[in-house]
Write a protein that holds these residues in place. Structure first.
Motif, short mmCIF file in Angstrom:
data_model
loop_
_atom_site.label_atom_id
_atom_site.label_comp_id
_atom_site.label_asym_id
_atom_site.label_seq_id
_atom_site.Cartn_x
_atom_site.Cartn_y
_atom_site.Cartn_z
N GLU A 120 0.82 -1.22 0.00
CA GLU A 120 0.00 0.00 0.00
C GLU A 120 0.85 1.26 0.00
O GLU A 120 0.53 2.24 -0.68
CB GLU A 120 -0.93 -0.02 1.22
CG GLU A 120 -1.97 1.08 1.22
CD GLU A 120 -1.51 2.37 1.86
OE1 GLU A 120 -2.10 3.44 1.57
OE2 GLU A 120 -0.55 2.32 2.67
N SER A 121 1.94 1.25 0.74
CA SER A 121 2.77 2.45 0.87
C SER A 121 3.33 2.90 -0.47
O SER A 121 3.26 4.08 -0.82
CB SER A 121 3.91 2.19 1.86
OG SER A 121 4.75 3.32 1.96
N TRP A 124 0.44 4.17 -2.70
CA TRP A 124 -0.07 5.47 -2.28
C TRP A 124 0.92 6.59 -2.59
O TRP A 124 0.52 7.70 -2.93
CB TRP A 124 -0.41 5.45 -0.79
CG TRP A 124 -0.90 6.77 -0.29
CD1 TRP A 124 -0.33 7.56 0.64
CD2 TRP A 124 -2.09 7.47 -0.71
NE1 TRP A 124 -1.06 8.70 0.84
CE2 TRP A 124 -2.15 8.66 0.02
CE3 TRP A 124 -3.09 7.18 -1.63
CZ2 TRP A 124 -3.18 9.58 -0.14
CZ3 TRP A 124 -4.12 8.10 -1.80
CH2 TRP A 124 -4.16 9.28 -1.06
N GLN A 125 2.20 6.30 -2.51
CA GLN A 125 3.20 7.32 -2.83
C GLN A 125 3.07 7.76 -4.28
O GLN A 125 3.15 8.97 -4.59
CB GLN A 125 4.60 6.77 -2.57
CG GLN A 125 5.71 7.80 -2.77
CD GLN A 125 7.07 7.27 -2.39
OE1 GLN A 125 7.22 6.10 -2.04
NE2 GLN A 125 8.07 8.12 -2.44
N ILE A 127 0.32 7.54 -6.13
CA ILE A 127 -0.96 8.23 -6.28
C ILE A 127 -0.84 9.66 -5.74
O ILE A 127 -1.37 10.61 -6.34
CB ILE A 127 -2.07 7.44 -5.55
CG1 ILE A 127 -2.31 6.11 -6.28
CG2 ILE A 127 -3.36 8.26 -5.48
CD1 ILE A 127 -3.18 5.15 -5.51
N THR A 128 -0.14 9.82 -4.63
CA THR A 128 0.08 11.16 -4.07
C THR A 128 0.83 12.04 -5.07
O THR A 128 0.50 13.22 -5.26
CB THR A 128 0.87 11.06 -2.76
OG1 THR A 128 0.12 10.28 -1.81
CG2 THR A 128 1.11 12.44 -2.17
N TYR A 141 -10.67 8.49 -1.02
CA TYR A 141 -10.19 7.84 -2.23
C TYR A 141 -10.68 6.40 -2.31
O TYR A 141 -10.57 5.64 -1.35
CB TYR A 141 -8.66 7.82 -2.26
CG TYR A 141 -8.01 9.18 -2.26
CD1 TYR A 141 -7.56 9.76 -3.44
CD2 TYR A 141 -7.84 9.88 -1.07
CE1 TYR A 141 -6.96 11.02 -3.43
CE2 TYR A 141 -7.24 11.14 -1.05
CZ TYR A 141 -6.81 11.70 -2.23
OH TYR A 141 -6.21 12.94 -2.22
N ILE A 143 -9.52 3.31 -4.53
CA ILE A 143 -8.39 2.93 -5.39
C ILE A 143 -8.59 1.50 -5.85
O ILE A 143 -8.58 0.57 -5.03
CB ILE A 143 -7.06 3.09 -4.63
CG1 ILE A 143 -6.90 4.54 -4.17
CG2 ILE A 143 -5.89 2.66 -5.52
CD1 ILE A 143 -5.91 4.72 -3.04
N LYS A 163 -8.95 6.27 2.87
CA LYS A 163 -8.57 5.57 1.63
C LYS A 163 -9.12 4.15 1.69
O LYS A 163 -9.17 3.54 2.74
CB LYS A 163 -7.05 5.50 1.49
CG LYS A 163 -6.35 6.84 1.40
CD LYS A 163 -4.84 6.62 1.34
CE LYS A 163 -4.29 6.16 2.67
NZ LYS A 163 -2.82 5.98 2.65
N TYR A 165 -9.04 0.35 -0.78
CA TYR A 165 -8.43 -0.34 -1.91
C TYR A 165 -9.30 -1.51 -2.34
O TYR A 165 -9.76 -2.31 -1.51
CB TYR A 165 -7.04 -0.84 -1.54
CG TYR A 165 -6.04 0.27 -1.32
CD1 TYR A 165 -5.19 0.68 -2.33
CD2 TYR A 165 -5.96 0.92 -0.09
CE1 TYR A 165 -4.27 1.71 -2.13
CE2 TYR A 165 -5.06 1.95 0.12
CZ TYR A 165 -4.21 2.34 -0.90
OH TYR A 165 -3.31 3.35 -0.70
#
Length: 517
Positions: A120-121, A124-125, A127-128, A141, A143, A163, A165
Motif C-alpha cells: 500500500e505504501s 499510495w506514494q 498516487i500522491t 479515495y 483505489i 482511503k 483499496y
C-alpha cells in the motif's frame, strides 16, 4: 490528422455547492467540447484506477466502474432515506453520459511490487505524486488495482482512514454478479469492493442488531460484503449517522473536516435491568464542537483480534446539548456466551470527527454484569503525587499527575524515551486525609502497556505500609474495579505494577480513584 489539446478547468461554486470539472479535448478543426464532469456536491469521491506496469486497463473499464459506482451510490441513498437522512449519498463527478470521473494512474513498478502485505505504501506514494499535478475532489479515495486475469490478484484490499483499496477484473460488473462462470466469480468481488469502500467512507465493522438482520439481511460492513446485490444487504441507522457527517456526503463546505475536538464523557450511568432484559446507559458529555449523534457499540470478544465484525451498533441523538440516554434489549446481542464484551460510546460531531470512550464488562450466564459507570469516588481536588518510579515528559505528556486530574482521556506513562524504564513501576498518592476505602478504580487506556499484575499498599503516615493485596487488571479499555477484602482507613496508597497485559516493559494508566460502598 486531428490534433488534441488537453485543458483542465475546475470551478467550485460555493453558493450552490455544485462542483464542475471540465476535461476538455478540443479538436483543432472543430473546437468541439468532449467531456464535462459535474456534481451537486462540493466534495466528491476520488476514484482511482491504478495500473501496475505489467498490466493494462481492463476493457470497458470506464462504463463498468461507473455503473458499479452509481449502483453503490443509489444503494447508500436508499438506506439514508430509510433512516431519515433524506436522499443523501456520497458525491461523484459524472459527465453527460453518466460516466464517473476516473483518475488512471500508471504504476512505475510491476504487480509484484504492490502486494497485499506491504504494497500500500508504494502505491499510495505514486498516487500522491499524481495528485500533485491533478485536481483532487475530496480527502476520500477509492483505489482499484487493475488485475488482468481473475485469480492472480495480490494487491492491497482494505480500508485505511479515508482511503480504500479494491480490485478491477475483466468483465467485472453488476450485471454479471449472479453468474457462475469466471465473469461471475470476478464480479462477486464487487461486494468486497463495496465493503472496503464503506471503510474509506468512515465506517468501522458492524454486525448489525438481531432484529434488523432478520428484517433487512446482512450489513454490508460485516463479513466480506459477499451478499451485496445477490442477497438482502443493508446499512443500519448507526452506519447512516456516521456517513451523513462525512465530507463527501456534505452539501456545504467547511475547513475543519475530521479535526479533533476537546470532547469527553463527563458523567456515565450504566446498568442491566433484569426485569426488562435491557442494558440502560445514560450520561453527559462535553465538547467544543457540535455533537449530532451518540453512537453505541457492543462487541463480544471471541478473540483479541476479531475485528468487531459481529458488533452490535445503534445510535441516538443528544438530549439537549450535553446529555444522552439509550436502552437496548439483550435479545439484540448475537452472542451471549460467557465472554468479555467491549462497550463503546461515540460522540459523532458535525464535522465528521468521532470521539469514542471504551469500557468492558463480562457476560455471565446470558446476562451482562455491567460494572462500568461512575462510582461514588472521593473528590481528588486535594490529592497529590508523592512519588513515581518514572514518567514520560519528553516524547509525550505522560506525567503522573494525570492519574488524579479527573480527566479519563489523559494518562500517566512510564518513561520510554531516552533511558527507558522497566518493571516494576509504581506511584504513590496522598489523598490529603485518611479515608475509609474498600474499592479502587483503575481506568485503563485503549493503547498498549496496560497494567496487569499490581500490588496495593496503604499507609497512614507514608512510612509504615500495610499490604492490601495483589490483583490482576483486565486487558480492556475503560474502568477496572478492585475490591479489597476488608475496608481499610488510610491516607496514602502505593500501587506497584509488575507486568503489562501485552507483555511490554512499560506502564500506562489513565486514572485512579478510591471510594467506599
Amino acid at each position: 490528422m486531428k490534433i488534441y489539446h488537453l485543458v483542465l478547468a475546475v470551478t467550485l461554486l460555493f453558493g450552490s455547492c455544485k462542483r464542475t470539472e471540465i476535461l476538455t479535448r478540443i479538436d483543432a478543426n472543430t473546437n468541439t467540447l468532449d467531456t464535462v464532469y459535474t456534481s451537486d456536491h462540493p466534495y466528491n469521491l476520488n476514484v482511482v484506477l491504478f495500473v501496475p506496469s505489467d498490466m493494462v486497463p481492463n476493457p470497458d473499464y470506464e462504463r463498468r466502474i461507473s455503473e458499479t459506482l452509481i449502483y453503490q451510490q443509489n444503494f447508500v441513498k436508499t438506506w439514508m432515506q430509510h433512516w431519515g437522512h433524506g436522499d443523501k449519498t456520497f458525491g461523484l463527478l459524472k459527465n453527460a453520459s453518466n460516466r464517473v470521473k476516473i483518475h488512471v494512474v500508471q504504476g512505475n513498478l510491476p504487480t509484484s511490487s504492490y502486494p497485499y502485505e506491504g504494497g500500500e505504501s508504494a502505491m499510495w506514494q505514486e498516487i500522491t505524486t499524481y495528485f500533485q499535478t491533478h485536481q483532487k475532489s475530496s480527502d476520500h479515495y477509492l483505489i482499484l488495482t487493475t488485475v488482468n486475469k481473475f485469480g492472480e490478484q495480490n494487491a492491497p484490499y482494505y480500508g485505511i482512514g479515508t482511503k480504500c483499496y479494491g480490485i478491477d477484473f475483466p468483465d467485472m460488473e453488476i450485471a454479471n454478479m449472479s453468474r457462475t462462470d469466471t465473469a461471475g466469480l470476478a464480479s462477486s468481488w464487487i461486494g468486497g469492493n463495496t465493503h472496503e469502500m464503506m471503510h474509506g467512507l468512515n465506517l468501522p465493522h458492524n454486525g448489525g442488531l438481531v432484529s434488523q438482520n432478520n428484517l433487512y439481511g446482512t450489513p454490508i460492513i460485516t463479513g466480506n460484503g459477499g451478499t451485496f446485490v445477490v442477497a438482502p444487504t443493508y446499512l443500519d441507522a448507526w452506519d447512516c449517522a456516521v456517513l451523513s457527517r462525512g465530507q463527501v456526503f456534505s452539501t456545504t463546505t467547511r475547513s475543519d473536516w475530521y479535526a479533533g475536538a476537546n470532547a469527553k464523557i463527563t458523567k456515565l450511568n450504566a446498568r442491566y435491568d433484569d426485569a426488562t432484559q435491557k442494558v440502560i446507559v445514560s450520561g453527559r458529555f462535553s465538547s467544543n464542537k457540535k455533537v449530532d449523534f451518540i453512537g453505541f457499540t457492543n462487541d463480544a470478544k471471541r478473540s483479541a483480534g476479531d475485528g468487531n465484525y459481529d458488533s452490535e451498533n445503534w445510535v441516538t441523538t443528544p438530549i439537549g446539548l450535553d446529555s444522552f440516554y439509550t436502552e437496548i434489549a439483550i435479545t439484540e446481542f448475537k452472542d451471549r456466551s460467557n465472554l468479555q464484551n467491549d462497550f463503546t460510546i461515540s460522540l459523532i460531531h458535525e464535522n465528521g470527527y468521532r470521539h469514542w470512550s471504551s469500557y468492558s464488562y463480562q457476560m455471565q450466564n446470558g446476562k451482562p454484569d455491567i460494572q462500568f459507570g461512575d462510582r461514588p469516588e472521593y473528590n481528588k481536588a486535594n490529592w497529590t503525587i508523592v512519588a513515581v518510579s518514572s514518567e514520560e515528559t519528553q516524547a509525550e505528556s505522560g506525567q503522573a499527575v494525570h492519574l488524579i486530574d479527573g480527566d479519563k482521556t489523559t494518562q500517566w506513562v512510564s518513561r520510554w524515551s531516552g533511558a527507558s524504564s522497566t518493571h516494576p513501576h509504581f506511584f504513590t498518592i496522598d489523598m490529603g486525609a485518611s479515608k475509609p476505602v474498600n474499592r479502587f478504580t483503575f481506568v485503563q487506556r485503549s493503547g498498549g502497556s496496560k497494567p496487569k499484575n499490581i500490588q496495593i499498599q496503604v499507609s497512614t503516615n507514608n512510612s509504615t505500609w500495610q499490604n492490601a493485596g495483589s490483583y490482576v487488571l483486565p486487558d480492556a479499555a475503560g474502568p477496572a474495579y478492585v475490591t479489597l477484602p476488608n475496608s481499610l482507613t488510610f491516607r496514602y496508597f502505593k500501587v506497584t505494577i509488575s507486568s503489562a497485559t501485552d507483555g511490554t516493559q512499560w506502564a500506562a494508566l489513565n486514572e485512579v480513584g478510591t471510594y467506599q460502598d
